[in-house]
Design an enzyme around this catalytic site. Structure first.
Site, short mmCIF file in Angstrom:
data_model
loop_
_atom_site.label_atom_id
_atom_site.label_comp_id
_atom_site.label_asym_id
_atom_site.label_seq_id
_atom_site.Cartn_x
_atom_site.Cartn_y
_atom_site.Cartn_z
N GLY A 93 0.84 -1.19 0.00
CA GLY A 93 0.00 0.00 0.00
C GLY A 93 0.88 1.24 0.00
O GLY A 93 2.06 1.19 0.34
N GLU A 106 5.32 -5.54 7.89
CA GLU A 106 4.59 -4.44 8.52
C GLU A 106 5.04 -4.08 9.94
O GLU A 106 4.90 -2.93 10.35
CB GLU A 106 3.08 -4.73 8.52
CG GLU A 106 2.42 -4.62 7.17
CD GLU A 106 2.63 -5.84 6.28
OE1 GLU A 106 2.22 -5.80 5.11
OE2 GLU A 106 3.21 -6.85 6.75
N ASP A 140 -1.54 -7.20 7.24
CA ASP A 140 -2.98 -7.11 6.97
C ASP A 140 -3.29 -7.72 5.59
O ASP A 140 -2.65 -8.69 5.22
CB ASP A 140 -3.46 -5.66 7.10
CG ASP A 140 -2.83 -4.71 6.08
OD1 ASP A 140 -1.73 -4.99 5.58
OD2 ASP A 140 -3.46 -3.66 5.80
N GLY A 161 0.65 -5.12 0.62
CA GLY A 161 -0.50 -5.09 -0.28
C GLY A 161 -0.30 -5.88 -1.56
O GLY A 161 -1.27 -6.36 -2.15
#
Length: 364
Positions: A72, A143, A151, A120
């Site tokens: 992301g 992360e 995530d 992501g």
């Protein structure tokens, strides 16, 4: 690349829907617009009988392939969190819905994970029916290094790795080369990167009769044999199967192995708070399905930015240190793994929404 070119290029060639992530300067990091472009194409092709299968790749500065997706857009996260931009909420809701769409897609979805594939990027590839890596692939869920957690369904796919490998990968953010990803069960086949352009072109030029034929054709070009794991499997399971992060670092400190020393050093650099949160996330995810995991992760990411808002957020501080000021000296709070309290961790797992109003309530 001209500024008028779309960041996501979608086209149908023959019977295959082809997606190219086209943001090479940012290593194809996902923006909200890119997430919406991917979602729109997949929804349209899902209902289109002319499209038998979907394939996705990224471009690098030299051209096709070479970089899949670095994750992301963390600079956007930082700016949006400090500005109170509501698009930050939309980003995660729509990204996780896209991850679910890919995992549950009724047609073959083939991800060419050449080059960097992190965060992501794993979210838009781990749900693929065929995950293809090369000698240039670099896979990771890093992360905890930015005060976040794995995530995009990371709880789901990491918790389903063998033994306690998922805890190890999720807590440390260890990067896997292409063949190592086969050993970890996070890829299905390996191909030399120089063969990709020809294979990609053949997808649009071959008269396939159904989706299975498309996938079989790609599989016939891959090497699926996984090498022996390059990490000490028994030690990984023994340490990362322990009940708490504090017990893990104690065990690593007591071990004489080189792997333990290196692993301890890595964990000491990560966000102590998020290490505890990630362990709980992966353990909970092991007991639930994908939709429930994504709803939990949506709760967690909301808390990452709102339990301690603005610059006090562990995630905002982690991104600042890595990508904004680049001083690589995040001021984690609490500063030590041993100082994190059970109450601080538990707060992340209380949903901020009632079930009927959850942003991902409609996931199957």
């Amino acid at each position: 690349m001209s500024s008028t070119e779309p960041l996501v290029i979608t086209e149908v060639q023959g019977r295959v829907g082809l997606i190219t992530l086209n943001r090479p300067k940012a290593l194809n990091a996902l923006s909200l617009g890119m997430i919406r472009g991917l979602t729109a194409a997949l929804l349209a092709w899902r209902e289109d009988p002319a499209v038998l299968a979907v394939a996705i790749r990224g471009v690098n500065k030299e051209g096709p392939f070479g970089a899949f997706c670095a994750g992301g857009d963390i600079r956007f996260f930082h700016q949006a969190a400090l500005a109170g931009n509501p698009e930050l909420e939309d980003f995660f809701t729509e990204e996780y819905a896209l991850n679910h769409l890919i995992h549950t897609y009724p047609k073959p979805y083939i991800a060419f994970m050449d080059g960097i594939c992190m965060g992501g990027g794993m979210g838009i590839s781990q749900g693929a029916s065929l995950r293809v890596v090369t000698e240039r692939s670099k896979l990771a869920m890093p992360e905890t290094n930015i005060g976040l957690f794995p995530d995009v369904g990371g709880g789901y796919f990491l918790s389903r790795c063998a033994g306690h490998l998922g805890e190890y990968l999720g807590l440390t953010g260890r990067m896997l080369q292409g063949r190592e990803a086969l050993s970890a069960g996070l890829a299905d086949g390996h191909i030399e990167s120089q063969r990709l352009p020809k294979l990609w072109d053949s997808l649009g030029a071959t008269p396939f009769e159904n989706g299975e034929a498309v996938q079989r054709w790609v599989e016939s070009h891959l090497q699926a044999q996984a090498p022996a794991a390059p990490w000490p499997v028994d030690e990984v399971n023994a340490v990362f199967g322990l009940g708490s992060v504090s017990a893990m670092v104690a065990a690593l400190g007591a071990s004489g192995s080189e792997w333990a020393k290196e692993t301890l050093q890595v964990l000491r650099q990560r966000s102590p708070l998020m290490l505890h949160v990630v362990l709980e996330q992966i353990r909970r995810a092991r007991r639930v399905g994908l939709a429930e995991d994504l709803r939990m992760e949506r709760d967690l990411v909301r808390h990452c930015f709102h339990l301690r808002p603005g610059a006090a957020s562990e995630t905002v501080e982690g991104v600042r240190a890595l990508a904004i000021d680049k001083d690589h000296a995040p001021k984690w709070n609490p500063a030590r793994i041993e100082d994190v309290t059970p109450e601080q961790v538990a707060a992340f797992f209380v949903s901020p929404w009632p079930a009927h109003a959850h942003p991902l309530r409609s996931l199957g």
